[in-house]
Design a protein around this motif. Structure first.
Motif, PDB file in Angstrom:
ATOM      1  N   GLU A  77      71.021  39.965  52.538  1.00 28.85           N
ATOM      2  CA  GLU A  77      70.222  40.836  51.664  1.00 28.85           C
ATOM      3  C   GLU A  77      68.802  41.012  52.196  1.00 28.85           C
ATOM      4  OE1 GLU A  77      70.325  41.553  47.788  1.00 28.85           O
ATOM      5  OE2 GLU A  77      72.187  40.562  47.256  1.00 28.85           O
ATOM      6  N   HIS A  91      69.047  43.581  54.869  1.00 27.48           N
ATOM      7  CA  HIS A  91      69.269  44.918  54.323  1.00 27.48           C
ATOM      8  C   HIS A  91      68.063  45.424  53.536  1.00 27.48           C
ATOM      9  CE1 HIS A  91      73.930  44.801  54.616  1.00 27.48           C
ATOM     10  NE2 HIS A  91      73.320  44.864  55.769  1.00 27.48           N
ATOM     11  N   GLY A  92      67.034  44.576  53.398  1.00 28.09           N
ATOM     12  CA  GLY A  92      65.823  45.001  52.706  1.00 28.09           C
ATOM     13  C   GLY A  92      65.933  44.965  51.198  1.00 28.09           C
ATOM     14  N   THR A  93      67.125  44.614  50.695  1.00 32.93           N
ATOM     15  CA  THR A  93      67.296  44.642  49.243  1.00 32.93           C
ATOM     16  C   THR A  93      66.517  43.530  48.563  1.00 32.93           C
ATOM     17  OG1 THR A  93      69.402  43.561  49.680  1.00 32.93           O
ATOM     18  CG2 THR A  93      69.464  45.883  49.116  1.00 32.93           C
ATOM     19  N   ARG A 132      63.529  42.674  49.448  1.00 30.94           N
ATOM     20  CA  ARG A 132      62.179  43.207  49.281  1.00 30.94           C
ATOM     21  C   ARG A 132      62.121  44.111  48.056  1.00 30.94           C
ATOM     22  NH1 ARG A 132      60.842  46.285  54.122  1.00 30.94           N
ATOM     23  NH2 ARG A 132      62.946  45.647  54.670  1.00 30.94           N
ATOM     24  N   ARG A 133      63.154  44.938  47.926  1.00 30.86           N
ATOM     25  CA  ARG A 133      63.197  45.809  46.763  1.00 30.86           C
ATOM     26  C   ARG A 133      63.202  44.976  45.482  1.00 30.86           C
ATOM     27  NH1 ARG A 133      63.859  51.128  46.517  1.00 30.86           N
ATOM     28  NH2 ARG A 133      65.076  51.837  48.284  1.00 30.86           N
ATOM     29  N   LEU A 134      63.886  43.860  45.540  1.00 34.08           N
ATOM     30  CA  LEU A 134      63.944  42.974  44.377  1.00 34.08           C
ATOM     31  C   LEU A 134      62.554  42.448  44.036  1.00 34.08           C
ATOM     32  CD1 LEU A 134      65.771  41.265  42.422  1.00 34.08           C
ATOM     33  CD2 LEU A 134      65.526  39.460  44.122  1.00 34.08           C
ATOM     34  N   VAL A 135      61.801  42.062  45.081  1.00 32.59           N
ATOM     35  CA  VAL A 135      60.463  41.529  44.836  1.00 32.59           C
ATOM     36  C   VAL A 135      59.553  42.618  44.270  1.00 32.59           C
ATOM     37  CG1 VAL A 135      58.454  40.463  45.921  1.00 32.59           C
ATOM     38  CG2 VAL A 135      60.742  39.744  46.582  1.00 32.59           C
ATOM     39  N   TYR A 136      59.784  43.879  44.656  1.00 28.21           N
ATOM     40  CA  TYR A 136      58.989  44.977  44.072  1.00 28.21           C
ATOM     41  C   TYR A 136      59.265  45.144  42.585  1.00 28.21           C
ATOM     42  CZ  TYR A 136      58.954  46.875  48.896  1.00 28.21           C
ATOM     43  OH  TYR A 136      58.834  47.063  50.241  1.00 28.21           O
ATOM     44  N   SER A 195      52.389  46.587  46.409  1.00 26.32           N
ATOM     45  CA  SER A 195      53.710  46.415  45.778  1.00 26.32           C
ATOM     46  C   SER A 195      53.975  44.973  45.370  1.00 26.32           C
ATOM     47  CB  SER A 195      54.798  46.863  46.742  1.00 26.32           C
ATOM     48  OG  SER A 195      54.845  45.994  47.851  1.00 26.32           O
ATOM     49  N   LEU A 204      54.470  42.460  47.448  1.00 30.09           N
ATOM     50  CA  LEU A 204      55.213  41.716  48.456  1.00 30.09           C
ATOM     51  C   LEU A 204      54.272  40.754  49.185  1.00 30.09           C
ATOM     52  CD1 LEU A 204      58.093  41.671  49.495  1.00 30.09           C
ATOM     53  CD2 LEU A 204      57.462  43.340  51.213  1.00 30.09           C
ATOM     54  N   ARG A 229      54.228  46.049  38.540  1.00 35.04           N
ATOM     55  CA  ARG A 229      55.482  46.392  39.228  1.00 35.04           C
ATOM     56  C   ARG A 229      56.369  47.297  38.375  1.00 35.04           C
ATOM     57  NH1 ARG A 229      54.879  41.104  41.113  1.00 35.04           N
ATOM     58  NH2 ARG A 229      56.372  40.159  39.698  1.00 35.04           N
ATOM     59  N   LEU A 271      65.075  50.957  55.480  1.00 35.80           N
ATOM     60  CA  LEU A 271      66.051  51.187  54.421  1.00 35.80           C
ATOM     61  C   LEU A 271      66.276  49.894  53.643  1.00 35.80           C
ATOM     62  CD1 LEU A 271      68.775  53.243  56.292  1.00 35.80           C
ATOM     63  CD2 LEU A 271      67.171  54.076  54.576  1.00 35.80           C
ATOM     64  N   ALA A 272      66.423  50.019  52.341  1.00 30.40           N
ATOM     65  CA  ALA A 272      66.725  48.849  51.517  1.00 30.40           C
ATOM     66  C   ALA A 272      67.843  49.234  50.562  1.00 30.40           C
ATOM     67  CB  ALA A 272      65.477  48.400  50.754  1.00 30.40           C
ATOM     68  N   LEU A 273      69.074  49.131  51.044  1.00 28.86           N
ATOM     69  CA  LEU A 273      70.244  49.586  50.285  1.00 28.86           C
ATOM     70  C   LEU A 273      71.342  48.543  50.362  1.00 28.86           C
ATOM     71  CD1 LEU A 273      70.571  53.188  51.751  1.00 28.86           C
ATOM     72  CD2 LEU A 273      69.601  52.572  49.532  1.00 28.86           C
ATOM     73  N   TYR A 274      72.217  48.537  49.360  1.00 30.31           N
ATOM     74  CA  TYR A 274      73.482  47.816  49.475  1.00 30.31           C
ATOM     75  C   TYR A 274      74.482  48.775  50.103  1.00 30.31           C
ATOM     76  CZ  TYR A 274      71.614  44.161  46.495  1.00 30.31           C
ATOM     77  OH  TYR A 274      70.852  43.142  45.978  1.00 30.31           O
ATOM     78  N   TRP A 333      69.416  49.207  40.633  1.00 26.16           N
ATOM     79  CA  TRP A 333      67.953  49.169  40.632  1.00 26.16           C
ATOM     80  C   TRP A 333      67.393  49.693  39.322  1.00 26.16           C
ATOM     81  CZ3 TRP A 333      66.451  45.619  43.515  1.00 26.16           C
ATOM     82  CH2 TRP A 333      67.112  45.350  44.711  1.00 26.16           C
ATOM     83  N   TYR A 371      64.874  47.438  36.661  1.00 28.17           N
ATOM     84  CA  TYR A 371      63.635  47.858  36.005  1.00 28.17           C
ATOM     85  C   TYR A 371      63.813  47.979  34.504  1.00 28.17           C
ATOM     86  CZ  TYR A 371      61.238  48.583  40.408  1.00 28.17           C
ATOM     87  OH  TYR A 371      60.632  48.378  41.614  1.00 28.17           O
TER      88      TYR A 371
END
Ligand SMILES: Nc1ncnc2c1ncn2[C@@H]1O[C@H](COP(=O)(O)OP(=O)(O)O)[C@@H](O)[C@H]1O
Ligand SMILES: [Mg+2]
Lengths: 407, 314
Positions: free
Chosen positions: A237, A240-242, A244-248, B48, B50, B73, B83-86, B98, B102
């Motif tokens: 994960e 895949h950057g996911t 990081r998205r989670l931390v956002y 953001s 991070l 946030r 890219l940040a995808l499954y 996602w 949120y």
């Protein structure tokens, strides 16, 4: 908590596509288990024990029984030593021997006259396998003796007179030869005249064979492979950057970790459950023990998963992480009874093995499977494993919060 | 909506973001323009949540990103550079996941997800796995995942890198649509044309420092409509400096030097094409040899060159 369920479904749905991986985690232990079971029925490396025989009868028949233990394959497992009742009892209690067989005076005559007679077998409570084997052999010998009596009573009397002077080995050879013949006619059962009274560890509702003792270790092997493999999903994960998205997103890291742990529990329960089913079927273990064994395996799997994940997340790249955690896997499997059951390892090695996380789990699972009753694992052990899972998952959540997600 | 105040981030000795301040309002696109390594991603990552800023502050919809991080946030949508995808989860499930992260639920979630699918043009492919998508489609989904909760502030980090022209045009449309819907968009890029086309106002950063700030027109005005003339060749340092000094003193030229090196001299002046013969003559009298001449009309790229002496796309 809602998000934990969402994450749980997300991970299950993702992992479902990787059936190949799951099949491998299942196939490796299955192959190893199959090989071990084959070895067990052939001439594998086997434990060796001492059977003490206190022969108060000294008849041809008592010599015949004693000889049976040193014949053929059994002779490689067990060496027979003659002793007195007092000395023998002392030595069994001191753990120096696997068992003591007491043949009372008058046994031979009683047998030839077909009168009931009792042999006493004391086994060493500290050992699990060898006493079991000795019990098995004793029963076979006595059954054989019984049928021999039924079929060859006359001949035995003749043999007795013939071999009065000969040595034990010759007697044993004859005994085995007779036994082999008997097995052919064994199907016609008669109630045995001779009883074996077993003095020692409580009777179990499972026949504890050596192969059965391998089962918990094999199951743990499947659990270790899958928990270690699933643990690397945090790295997947991250790549895949996911993460990081989670931390956002607004603060749900704990739920995210719990969701993944739940999904891991399901995968581990499926893999562990399949292995358990095969093992239970093969060894005829009571299904009453299945739910407790499965829950124990799944919970332990989550604990291992969480610590593998926590460990992997401490490293700065995935290669190092997976190499280190795989390097750890094999010594742990070795020490924790997946290659050699703890019960056959020398005492001090087994003691160390039981301290390894998986060895601890294997030890408790062995008790659950081989002892009387179900749900016999103590509360403390459940708490230890639950605490291990909780602390491992906390470390994972902390690592997510403290920068693991950054590329 | 978005306020950045003296934001600084150090990596050890390296100051990746150096006391940057700017503000962006509702319904506007604010650009962060700078070459690779300028500190754009670092700035975005500090906003953001991070990364933790070394010093300074950033706030989103009035919530400080450090002290009130969760609220900040919740109001932020991030479209990361990578890219940040499954990839193993259907496109629609990515959006739903996602959305739930949120806090969207039920009918609201359903309607937002179908809205976003429509915006990013993936309605037909909603049930397919992103790993089967083209690069452009993945980018669009990546954008969709960042805006599914309809955030008032959106951070876009170089969203067009490695994107085909068609997807890029679509992305611009999506950014403009979000802006028109009232969002405040922070858009980083190292493409001057993108900044000029999309941004209402922008900041130019280099080596972590903010070197210019304003609307596109304000920044153009800084160039005072001067061209940039770059001469490549060999130029003896001292003689060339003296020769250029005589040019600077001439009243009919409003000439300035941007850089003067042995192989390259860069000047800025009005109506450069008319004065080329004069300049060539002076330079060659001083022993300089011109092998290549590059003349650029005023734009953000020349402004960057003017301010830093560097090309934007280094
Ligand atoms: N994790 C990091 N550790 C150390 N230096 C970094 C790290 N991330 C970025 N940098 C450095 O910080 C500077 C700014 O990088 P970045 O913000 O990625 O620039 P941009 O996004 O504008 O291309 C660069 O010099 C880069 O090498
Ligand atoms: Mg960047």
């Amino acid at each position: 908590m809602n998000f934990a369920l969402t994450s749980f479904r997300k991970d299950l749905s993702r992992w479902r596509q990787d059936l190949m991986q799951t099949a491998i985690w299942f196939a490796i232990p299955l192959t190893v288990g199959g090989l071990i079971t084959m070895l067990m029925s052939g001439d594998g490396a086997q434990p060796h024990g001492v059977l003490l025989i206190a022969d108060q009868d000294e008849s041809f028949l008592s010599v015949l029984i004693a000889g049976a233990y040193s014949a053929g394959d059994i002779g490689e497992l067990i060496s027979v030593e003659k002793t007195t009742v007092e000395e023998g009892t002392e030595r069994v209690n001191a753990g120096e021997a696997s068992g003591l067989l007491i043949i009372p005076a008058g046994f031979g005559d009683a047998f030839l006259d077909a009168e009931p007679v009792t042999l006493t077998l004391k086994t060493n409570p500290a050992q699990t396998i060898l006493p079991g084997i000795i019990t098995d052999v004793t029963e076979i010998v006595l059954d054989a003796g019984f049928y021999a009596h039924q079929l060859f009573g006359e001949e035995i009397n003749t043999i007795q007179s013939l071999v009065d002077e000969s040595n034990d080995a010759a007697v044993a050879a004859i005994a085995v030869a007779i036994q082999n013949k008997i097995e052919v006619v064994a199907p016609q059962l008669f109630p045995p005249v001779i009883n074996v009274e077993i003095v020692g560890p409580p009777a179990t509702d499972v026949q504890v064979s050596l192969a059965l003792l391998y089962l918990p270790g094999i199951i743990m092997m499947a659990v270790m492979f899958s928990s270690n493999g699933l643990a690397s999903d945090f790295w997947v994960e991250r790549d895949h950057g996911t993460l990081r998205r989670l931390v956002y997103s607004p603060g749900q890291l704990g739920s995210f970790v719990i969701g993944k742990a739940l999904a891991a529990a399901v995968v581990i329960a499926i893999i562990g459950g399949l292995t358990l089913v095969l093992g239970f079927l093969y060894h005829g273990v009571s299904w009453a023990k299945f739910p407790s064994s499965l829950v124990w395996v799944a919970l332990s799997g989550v604990a291992l998963f969480s610590w593998f994940a926590a460990l992997q997340m401490l490293f700065s790249n995935q290669n190092t992480a997976s190499v280190i955690s795989s390097m750890l896997l094999f010594p742990l499997l070795m020490a924790g009874g997946s290659f050699f059951p703890l019960a056959v390892l020398p005492g001090w090695i087994a003691a160390i093995g039981r301290l390894s996380p998986n060895g601890f789990v294997v030890d408790k699972l062995t008790s659950e499977i081989t002892e009387v009753g179900a749900w016999i694992i103590d509360v403390n052990s459940w708490l230890i494993v639950a605490a291990a899972a909780a602390s491992g998952l906390s470390i994972c959540a902390w690592r997510l919060r403290s920068g693991f997600a950054q590329a | 909506m978005l306020k950045v105040d003296e934001l600084t981030k150090n990596y050890g000795d390296l100051v990746a973001v150096d006391q940057i301040s700017f503000e962006a309002g509702k319904g506007t696109v604010f650009g962060l323009l700078g070459p690779n390594g300028a500190g754009k991603s670092t700035a975005i990552n500090c906003i953001s949540g991070l990364l933790r800023p070394t010093s300074g502050h950033a706030s989103v919809a009035g919530h400080d990103v450090v002290s009130d991080g969760k609220a900040a946030r919740q109001n932020l949508g991030v479209v990361p550079q990578e890219l940040a995808l499954y990839e193993d989860l259907p496109a629609i499930e990515n959006l739903r996941y996602w959305g739930k992260a949120y806090g969207l639920r039920g009918a609201e979630l359903d309607s937002r997800v179908s809205e976003v699918l429509d915006t990013i043009g993936l309605v037909d492919r909603a049930k397919d796995l992103p790993k089967e998508f083209s690069g452009g489609m993945k980018r669009r989904l990546n954008f969709g995942c960042g805006i599914v909760h309809k955030p008032p502030v959106i951070l876009l980090d170089e969203p067009t890198v490695g994107v085909d022209p068609q997807s890029r045009a679509r992305l611009f449309d999506m950014v403009e649509a979000a802006r028109d819907a009232g969002a405040c968009v922070l858009y980083t890029t190292h493409y001057m044309e993108e900044a000029e086309r999309l941004c209402d106002s922008l900041a130019i950063i280099d080596n972590g420092k903010l070197i210019a700030k304003g609307t596109v027109n304000e920044l153009r005005a800084k160039l005072s409509a001067r061209d940039v003339l770059q001469l490549n060749g060999t130029f003896p340092l001292d003689e060339t400096r003296q020769a250029v000094d005589t040019l600077i003193e001439r009243d009919d030229l409003d000439l300035e030097v941007i850089t003067q090196e042995e192989e390259c001299v860069t000047l800025t002046l009005s109506r450069a094409s008319q004065h080329l013969p004069d300049i060539f003559a002076v330079i060659s009298n001083a022993g300089g040899v011109v092998t290549e001449t590059i003349l650029r009309s005023p734009n953000l790229e020349t402004l960057f060159l003017l301010l830093t002496g560097k090309e934007l796309r280094e």
